[in-house]
Scaffold this motif. Structure first.
Motif, PDB file in Angstrom:
ATOM      1  N   GLY A 219       0.801  -1.206   0.000  1.00 53.05           N
ATOM      2  CA  GLY A 219       0.000   0.000   0.000  1.00 53.05           C
ATOM      3  C   GLY A 219       0.838   1.262   0.000  1.00 53.05           C
ATOM      4  N   VAL A 220       1.962   1.240   0.722  1.00 47.11           N
ATOM      5  CA  VAL A 220       2.857   2.405   0.725  1.00 47.11           C
ATOM      6  C   VAL A 220       3.421   2.653  -0.668  1.00 47.11           C
ATOM      7  CG1 VAL A 220       5.039   3.302   1.605  1.00 47.11           C
ATOM      8  CG2 VAL A 220       3.425   2.199   3.166  1.00 47.11           C
ATOM      9  N   LEU A 221       3.841   1.576  -1.345  1.00 47.61           N
ATOM     10  CA  LEU A 221       4.351   1.731  -2.712  1.00 47.61           C
ATOM     11  C   LEU A 221       3.274   2.293  -3.640  1.00 47.61           C
ATOM     12  CD1 LEU A 221       6.484  -1.498  -3.242  1.00 47.61           C
ATOM     13  CD2 LEU A 221       7.299   0.860  -3.071  1.00 47.61           C
ATOM     14  N   VAL A 222       2.060   1.800  -3.477  1.00 51.60           N
ATOM     15  CA  VAL A 222       0.957   2.320  -4.289  1.00 51.60           C
ATOM     16  C   VAL A 222       0.741   3.793  -3.987  1.00 51.60           C
ATOM     17  CG1 VAL A 222      -1.533   2.182  -4.689  1.00 51.60           C
ATOM     18  CG2 VAL A 222      -0.179   0.091  -4.543  1.00 51.60           C
ATOM     19  N   ALA A 223       0.800   4.157  -2.700  1.00 53.29           N
ATOM     20  CA  ALA A 223       0.592   5.553  -2.325  1.00 53.29           C
ATOM     21  C   ALA A 223       1.645   6.461  -2.936  1.00 53.29           C
ATOM     22  CB  ALA A 223       0.604   5.680  -0.800  1.00 53.29           C
ATOM     23  N   VAL A 224       2.880   5.968  -3.025  1.00 51.52           N
ATOM     24  CA  VAL A 224       3.975   6.782  -3.555  1.00 51.52           C
ATOM     25  C   VAL A 224       3.901   6.903  -5.082  1.00 51.52           C
ATOM     26  CG1 VAL A 224       6.484   6.896  -3.844  1.00 51.52           C
ATOM     27  CG2 VAL A 224       5.493   6.304  -1.623  1.00 51.52           C
TER      28      VAL A 224
ATOM     29  N   GLY B 135     -10.849  11.697 -11.264  1.00 54.23           N
ATOM     30  CA  GLY B 135      -9.480  11.200 -11.306  1.00 54.23           C
ATOM     31  C   GLY B 135      -8.807  11.321  -9.953  1.00 54.23           C
ATOM     32  N   LEU B 136      -9.045  12.458  -9.269  1.00 56.28           N
ATOM     33  CA  LEU B 136      -8.481  12.642  -7.936  1.00 56.28           C
ATOM     34  C   LEU B 136      -9.113  11.680  -6.934  1.00 56.28           C
ATOM     35  CD1 LEU B 136      -6.430  14.335  -6.460  1.00 56.28           C
ATOM     36  CD2 LEU B 136      -8.220  16.023  -5.995  1.00 56.28           C
ATOM     37  N   TYR B 137     -10.375  11.340  -7.143  1.00 55.10           N
ATOM     38  CA  TYR B 137     -11.075  10.356  -6.308  1.00 55.10           C
ATOM     39  C   TYR B 137     -10.365   9.007  -6.352  1.00 55.10           C
ATOM     40  CZ  TYR B 137     -15.141   7.381  -5.017  1.00 55.10           C
ATOM     41  OH  TYR B 137     -15.990   6.477  -4.451  1.00 55.10           O
ATOM     42  N   ALA B 138      -9.984   8.587  -7.551  1.00 56.43           N
ATOM     43  CA  ALA B 138      -9.245   7.332  -7.684  1.00 56.43           C
ATOM     44  C   ALA B 138      -7.871   7.426  -7.024  1.00 56.43           C
ATOM     45  CB  ALA B 138      -9.100   6.964  -9.156  1.00 56.43           C
ATOM     46  N   THR B 139      -7.234   8.584  -7.187  1.00 58.10           N
ATOM     47  CA  THR B 139      -5.899   8.785  -6.637  1.00 58.10           C
ATOM     48  C   THR B 139      -5.897   8.718  -5.119  1.00 58.10           C
ATOM     49  OG1 THR B 139      -5.133  10.113  -8.503  1.00 58.10           O
ATOM     50  CG2 THR B 139      -4.038  10.470  -6.391  1.00 58.10           C
ATOM     51  N   THR B 140      -6.824   9.433  -4.475  1.00 60.11           N
ATOM     52  CA  THR B 140      -6.830   9.470  -3.012  1.00 60.11           C
ATOM     53  C   THR B 140      -7.119   8.090  -2.429  1.00 60.11           C
ATOM     54  OG1 THR B 140      -9.147  10.187  -3.107  1.00 60.11           O
ATOM     55  CG2 THR B 140      -7.469  11.890  -2.823  1.00 60.11           C
ATOM     56  N   GLY B 141      -7.976   7.320  -3.095  1.00 62.66           N
ATOM     57  CA  GLY B 141      -8.272   5.984  -2.601  1.00 62.66           C
ATOM     58  C   GLY B 141      -7.040   5.109  -2.563  1.00 62.66           C
ATOM     59  N   ARG B 142      -6.219   5.196  -3.588  1.00 67.00           N
ATOM     60  CA  ARG B 142      -5.020   4.372  -3.641  1.00 67.00           C
ATOM     61  C   ARG B 142      -3.929   4.905  -2.721  1.00 67.00           C
ATOM     62  NH1 ARG B 142      -7.791   3.872  -8.127  1.00 67.00           N
ATOM     63  NH2 ARG B 142      -7.894   1.833  -9.112  1.00 67.00           N
ATOM     64  N   ALA B 143      -3.939   6.204  -2.467  1.00 68.76           N
ATOM     65  CA  ALA B 143      -2.884   6.798  -1.653  1.00 68.76           C
ATOM     66  C   ALA B 143      -2.956   6.368  -0.195  1.00 68.76           C
ATOM     67  CB  ALA B 143      -2.953   8.324  -1.742  1.00 68.76           C
ATOM     68  N   VAL B 144      -4.106   5.892   0.263  1.00 70.15           N
ATOM     69  CA  VAL B 144      -4.223   5.458   1.662  1.00 70.15           C
ATOM     70  C   VAL B 144      -4.477   3.957   1.752  1.00 70.15           C
ATOM     71  CG1 VAL B 144      -5.051   7.719   2.408  1.00 70.15           C
ATOM     72  CG2 VAL B 144      -6.702   5.953   1.778  1.00 70.15           C
ATOM     73  N   SER B 145      -4.145   3.226   0.712  1.00 67.16           N
ATOM     74  CA  SER B 145      -4.478   1.800   0.675  1.00 67.16           C
ATOM     75  C   SER B 145      -3.669   0.964   1.660  1.00 67.16           C
ATOM     76  CB  SER B 145      -4.291   1.246  -0.744  1.00 67.16           C
ATOM     77  OG  SER B 145      -2.955   1.413  -1.165  1.00 67.16           O
ATOM     78  N   PHE B 146      -2.772   1.605   2.413  1.00 63.80           N
ATOM     79  CA  PHE B 146      -2.020   0.891   3.441  1.00 63.80           C
ATOM     80  C   PHE B 146      -2.725   0.925   4.797  1.00 63.80           C
ATOM     81  CE2 PHE B 146      -0.785   5.289   3.417  1.00 63.80           C
ATOM     82  CZ  PHE B 146      -0.752   5.629   4.758  1.00 63.80           C
ATOM     83  N   LEU B 147      -3.790   1.726   4.935  1.00 62.34           N
ATOM     84  CA  LEU B 147      -4.396   1.934   6.251  1.00 62.34           C
ATOM     85  C   LEU B 147      -5.003   0.661   6.829  1.00 62.34           C
ATOM     86  CD1 LEU B 147      -6.209   5.396   6.049  1.00 62.34           C
ATOM     87  CD2 LEU B 147      -4.221   4.772   7.426  1.00 62.34           C
ATOM     88  N   ALA B 148      -5.842  -0.019   6.042  1.00 65.97           N
ATOM     89  CA  ALA B 148      -6.512  -1.214   6.564  1.00 65.97           C
ATOM     90  C   ALA B 148      -5.519  -2.321   6.919  1.00 65.97           C
ATOM     91  CB  ALA B 148      -7.563  -1.707   5.573  1.00 65.97           C
ATOM     92  N   PRO B 149      -4.549  -2.662   6.029  1.00 61.79           N
ATOM     93  CA  PRO B 149      -3.575  -3.690   6.427  1.00 61.79           C
ATOM     94  C   PRO B 149      -2.767  -3.300   7.656  1.00 61.79           C
ATOM     95  CG  PRO B 149      -3.506  -3.349   4.058  1.00 61.79           C
ATOM     96  CD  PRO B 149      -4.362  -2.258   4.617  1.00 61.79           C
TER      97      PRO B 149
END
Length: 448
Positions: free
Chosen positions: A67-72, A379-393
């Protein structure tokens, strides 16, 4: 906002022709990685006793690292693909990477010695899967019109649910449930699950080919756009966010809140199978049957709640859904000692509200966007979702760590991971409450 405007200046195709179905079949094929590998089969296999103690916590950290890599990296991958006009190329490249990684999971034998191989491959697959999703979602404008964008988006979503159900049933009845499955395969040395990974790879590849062969890249956009470095791409992204903050902070607040609760929604499916097996004693076959039921319930509920969305507004649907999910999650945590029936009942309650929350989130944003800014903000909606994808794990693993501290050495604390997912959902709900909803004319919802 660079990279999120009209689709390369091409005329959009009307109706539901072959390009639409070719696009939707990618979602059908992607269910192999999303549902079978990440949710109901491989993660359950990887956290079984064969891989030693602590595998579930390490799984959470591995997915958090992904998730961190995806966020970056993900915030600029779609932008750069748009500017270069090579969405299909990058969709293909990332999909092939997912296919190769899926096939490589065959080599993860049931032994602690192979745990880290499985974790690294699974984390890498998640990264490439997210990158592929960026380009896939960006194609929606290419194959839809303002009058069909909602239905076409729903078609892809629905095909994803159905594809997951079909493949789960195939591998369950063909490989996992029988003592001797297709081709004489048994569960010895984990061979039933390992061969399932090869089937997943083939499934993804076959159903990805239609869109890759149908939707062509726009070479004129490639010639028009100057090459932009990675740092420059981030500067353009930050400038767009700053512009939106100055124009409409309410939309920015929703983007932040929805990014958090959407990651919690993803966590429900990512770790649901792991908890079912590790805490409630589900066999691999029972996890798959639960997965089939979960996908059916989620799909039907999403369609039915659409009427409530139109009548009462999307914010109320989201608040109701998240509230019910928090209550159901706490119920699973508090009542876990009462056995599998608790998970069947409350787990399916969770699944009822996952799809409606996701769907209403998209509708809510559509009602917030000023006319003419739809492509940019989505587009920003998709971006923000992926930028925090490390939170749940991360929350899942931290909660298990806390549970081990409370329970003491030698005790099982996997069920504490449920609290981590509930925390993410609750945080998203709290941040959503002050966001103002707005109703715009129907034409404003789909105009581009």
């Amino acid at each position: 906002m660079p990279g999120h405007g009209p689709p390369h200046g091409r005329a959009r195709r009307p109706g539901f022709g072959w390009p639409v179905y070719a696009w939707g079949l990618w979602d059908w094929g992607s269910a192999a990685f999303n549902a079978v590998i990440t949710t109901f089969v491989f993660t359950v296999y990887l956290t079984s006793d064969a891989f030693g103690p602590g595998a579930d916590e390490r799984l959470g950290w591995a997915l958090a690292a992904a998730g961190v890599l995806v966020a970056v990296l993900a915030p600029v991958t779609g932008q750069r693909a748009d500017r270069s006009g090579r969405r299909t190329f990058w969709l293909g490249a990332n999909t092939v990477a997912v296919v190769v990684i899926s096939a490589s999971l065959f080599f993860v034998a049931p032994s602690p010695d192979y745990l880290w191989l499985g974790l690294v491959l699974l984390a890498a697959g998640n990264v490439f899967f997210e990158f592929a999703g960026v380009n896939y979602n960006a194609m929606l404008n290419d194959i839809s019109t303002p009058a069909t964008v909602g239905r076409i988006s729903g078609l892809g979503w629905g095909l994803g649910y159905i594809g997951g159900i079909v493949l789960l049933l195939i591998v369950y009845f063909g490989l996992i449930d029988p003592e001797v499955g297709l081709f004489g395969i048994t569960g010895e040395n984990g061979m039933d699950v390992r061969v399932t990974m090869l089937i997943c790879a083939a499934w993804t590849l076959v159903f990805s080919l239609p869109v890759l062969l149908t939707v062509r890249d726009d070479t004129t956009a490639r010639r028009r756009s100057a090459r932009v470095g990675l740092l420059r791409s981030y500067r353009l992204l930050f400038r767009s966010v700053a512009d939106l903050w100055r124009r409409d902070r309410n939309t920015v607040y929703f983007l932040g809140a929805s990014a958090i609760f959407r990651d919690g929604l993803a966590g429900v499916f990512t770790f649901g199978g792991v908890i079912a097996a590790g805490t409630f004693g589900f066999s691999a076959g029972q996890v798959i049957i639960f997965g089939v039921a979960a996908n059916i319930v989620a799909g039907i509920a999403t369609v039915l709640f659409g009427a409530l969305d139109d009548r009462f507004g999307p914010k109320r649907v989201i608040v109701l859904s998240l509230t019910c999910m928090v209550v159901a999650g706490l119920g699973i945590f508090l009542l876990h000692e009462r056995g599998a029936t608790v998970f069947w009942v409350l787990g399916l309650v969770l699944c009822i509200f996952v799809g409606p929350a996701q769907s209403a989130s998209r509708t809510f944003l559509a009602r917030l966007i000023p006319e003419g800014k739809e492509g940019e903000v989505f587009g920003l909606y998709a971006t923000t979702g992926r930028a925090v994808s490390f939170l749940a794990p991360t929350s899942f693993s931290l909660a298990i760590g806390l549970g081990l501290t409370v329970a003491g050495p030698g005790q099982s604390a996997q069920y504490w991971g449920i609290l981590g997912i509930v925390t993410v959902l609750l945080l998203g709900l709290v941040l959503l409450l002050p966001v103002r909803s707005r109703t715009l004319p129907d034409t404003a919802l789909v105009s581009r």
